[in-house]
Structure formats: structure tokens, C-alpha cells
Design a protein around this motif. Sequence first.
Motif, PDB file in Angstrom:
ATOM      1  N   ALA A 110     -13.971  39.979  -8.373  1.00 43.89           N
ATOM      2  CA  ALA A 110     -12.879  39.283  -7.693  1.00 43.89           C
ATOM      3  C   ALA A 110     -13.137  37.775  -7.655  1.00 43.89           C
ATOM      4  N   LEU A 111     -14.405  37.389  -7.504  1.00 40.91           N
ATOM      5  CA  LEU A 111     -14.754  35.964  -7.517  1.00 40.91           C
ATOM      6  C   LEU A 111     -14.486  35.368  -8.894  1.00 40.91           C
ATOM      7  N   GLU A 112     -14.841  36.097  -9.947  1.00 42.68           N
ATOM      8  CA  GLU A 112     -14.585  35.623 -11.314  1.00 42.68           C
ATOM      9  C   GLU A 112     -13.091  35.489 -11.568  1.00 42.68           C
ATOM     10  N   ARG A 113     -12.325  36.424 -11.034  1.00 46.71           N
ATOM     11  CA  ARG A 113     -10.868  36.351 -11.155  1.00 46.71           C
ATOM     12  C   ARG A 113     -10.339  35.125 -10.409  1.00 46.71           C
ATOM     13  N   SER A 114     -10.907  34.823  -9.256  1.00 47.99           N
ATOM     14  CA  SER A 114     -10.503  33.654  -8.468  1.00 47.99           C
ATOM     15  C   SER A 114     -10.750  32.366  -9.252  1.00 47.99           C
ATOM     16  N   ILE A 115     -11.924  32.272  -9.848  1.00 45.15           N
ATOM     17  CA  ILE A 115     -12.274  31.076 -10.641  1.00 45.15           C
ATOM     18  C   ILE A 115     -11.321  30.941 -11.828  1.00 45.15           C
ATOM     19  N   SER A 138      -2.593  35.734  -8.262  1.00 38.30           N
ATOM     20  CA  SER A 138      -3.869  36.358  -8.623  1.00 38.30           C
ATOM     21  C   SER A 138      -3.769  37.865  -8.819  1.00 38.30           C
ATOM     22  N   CYS A 139      -2.708  38.485  -8.276  1.00 35.60           N
ATOM     23  CA  CYS A 139      -2.540  39.940  -8.420  1.00 35.60           C
ATOM     24  C   CYS A 139      -1.405  40.284  -9.381  1.00 35.60           C
ATOM     25  N   ASN A 140      -1.006  39.276 -10.201  1.00 28.75           N
ATOM     26  CA  ASN A 140       0.061  39.478 -11.196  1.00 28.75           C
ATOM     27  C   ASN A 140       1.364  39.944 -10.552  1.00 28.75           C
ATOM     28  N   ALA A 141       1.789  39.222  -9.531  1.00 29.57           N
ATOM     29  CA  ALA A 141       3.025  39.575  -8.825  1.00 29.57           C
ATOM     30  C   ALA A 141       4.230  39.503  -9.757  1.00 29.57           C
ATOM     31  N   LYS A 142       5.192  40.376  -9.522  1.00 32.83           N
ATOM     32  CA  LYS A 142       6.425  40.384 -10.313  1.00 32.83           C
ATOM     33  C   LYS A 142       7.398  39.306  -9.842  1.00 32.83           C
ATOM     34  N   ILE A 143       7.310  38.975  -8.542  1.00 30.71           N
ATOM     35  CA  ILE A 143       8.223  37.986  -7.959  1.00 30.71           C
ATOM     36  C   ILE A 143       7.415  36.956  -7.179  1.00 30.71           C
ATOM     37  N   LEU A 144       7.738  35.698  -7.392  1.00 26.85           N
ATOM     38  CA  LEU A 144       7.106  34.605  -6.652  1.00 26.85           C
ATOM     39  C   LEU A 144       8.191  33.882  -5.861  1.00 26.85           C
TER      40      LEU A 144
END
Length: 338
Positions: free
Chosen positions: A136-141, A178-184
Amino acid sequence: MSLKPNAKVVLEVRDLQTYFKTDAGIVKAVDGVSFKLHEGETLGIVGESGSGKSVTNLSVMRLIPSPPGKVVGGEAIFEDRDILSLSEKEMRSIRGAKISMIFQDPMTSLNPFLRISTQMVETIRLHNKELSRQEALERSIEMLRLVGIPSAEKRVRDYPHQFSGGMRQRVMIAMALSCNAKILVADEPTTALDVTIQAQILELIAKLSAKMGTAVILVTHDLGVVAGMCDHVCVMYAGKIVERAQTATLYAKPAHPYTEGLIKSVPRMDTSKKGERLYSIEGQPPNVIDLPPCCPFHPRCPKAMEVCRHAYPPLRDLGSGHEVSCWLYVDEKERVYE
């Protein structure tokens, strides 16, 4: 700024009503709002302060403080489910993971006592429980790099106060995606930023939306931003959508006098003359407590008719998806009221 052919509807809001109970009476902040959001689309929602733009999206996100607020009617269909009727536990699995929101002031959205890494890792692992803390840290970076934060592997361990306003907003965008949301949902994401940083943030949102295929709802009062970013526009006034159309159509042929006034009030480099007074809409927005059943814009409207003072205008389709609620587009024989 063009939609893909046959783009699917990812969110459909139907007749949304959100009221607030106050000592002075019932505030109908959102009163019968409907719209559709297609995949890959950027939808702009514009209007003056108090028109109901932010409350509309907070209602969809189920973030209305209760009491005093309450969604009293309507539906919000996402993935074949009405998210307004889901339990709070079910909604938590959607909020942040599939529908994310960027708020106006990133400093109030980020916890000042926690490192950026702590906040981002917590968000990612909440919706991806199979990931380890290191993953999760690597994904954050990776996400911080994606939004243009230099030395991301070092900055991820900083606190919010160590970032500028623009950088904090970039962190918020990174967290939201970060969680690949469908809607922003971007609720006036550039309000607290200077003009140069505003342009960078808006360009970043547009770039990431195109790259990740995320549909965007952009809430703003800035018509210049809408012109450059949005595919479709909904214009809100006193808790209702008074006009909606493709962006190019809306700017070329605004139908509602309120929309026309908003566009005319924006200074233009190509037509404005030196020393010329800027146009302004006369009067003030109405008090949305116990509004009479008529057009709420009529006291400020230069084209108001007698019928406007007695009944609310029906929605009329002007073609190509251009819709407006105004008595100017209703046949004279139909302009009846009691």
C-alpha cells in the motif's frame, strides 16, 4: 471533450431532494435534481453560492450531516443499485473505492497530525484488504508520482503542513484515485489556490481522467473552467437544475436568462472594451426557505412575464439534449396558472 459513442451511464440521479430543518423553517437545498453521468465524461455543475451544487454531490456521497439535513426523496443509481438506500456499511465499500471526492480546502480534508503515508496507506488498505502495508505504501508513492509530486518516496512521510496548498490538493487527488474509482467528484477543487496553480490542478484532473477512464463531476462557479474541461453542463438555481446541455451548445446558445446572465458576467478578451462596465445579474439569490411555487429567478429576470410569478415552468427539450425550465419556451396557450 467528446464522449465515446454509446458510453454507458455510470451514475443516474433521479429527482433528488435534500432538505435541512432549521428554526426558521425547512431549507429545500436540493429540490428535484436529476442528471446522468456517462463513463469517461466530465460533467460540470455550475451556479451561484447557495444554489445547491455541493449539497447535491454530498447527498450522493451520503455525507449530509443529519440532523439537520436529510435526503427526503429521489434515487442515485450506481452499478444497478440505489446507493441512497444502502446501509452505511455498504456505502463505505463504495465511498472512496468507487466514488471519490476532492473537497474545496485540502487542509481541512487531511489530518494535520498524521503523515501523508499513514493517511494514504489507510485509505488504500481499507478498500484493498489483501494488500500488505508495504504494498500500500508503494502504491501511495506511485500515485504521488503520478500527480506530479517530486521526490515522492521522501515526501510521502511528510505531514500536510509541509506541503503548499497546490501540493496538498495533489495529495488529495492522489488519495481519491488510489483505488481506481469510477467516479471522481471535484467540489470546487481550486477555490483556495492561486490562478497559476488552479490551471495546473485542473489540467492534472483532466489528464488523469483521460488516462484512467474516470468520470468526473466538477462543481464550480467558474464558467471559464467549465468551458475548458466539461462535456456537459448543468446550471443550478435555488436547488433546481434550470438548464442542461452540451458545453458548446450552452455557451453558443444559452436558453435560460440566468445562464445568459452568468455567461455575460464573465469578462472576454475578444469582445470586452477598455473601461466598459462588467455585466452583473441584479438582485440577490432567493431565500430557499418556503419558496413559493413559481420561478425563483423571476425577481431578477429581465424577461420575466406574469406567469413566471405564479407557476414553476416545466422542463422543455430544445433538441440535442438541450433542456431548459423557462416559460419563454412554453407555448403561449400552455402558459396557464390558477
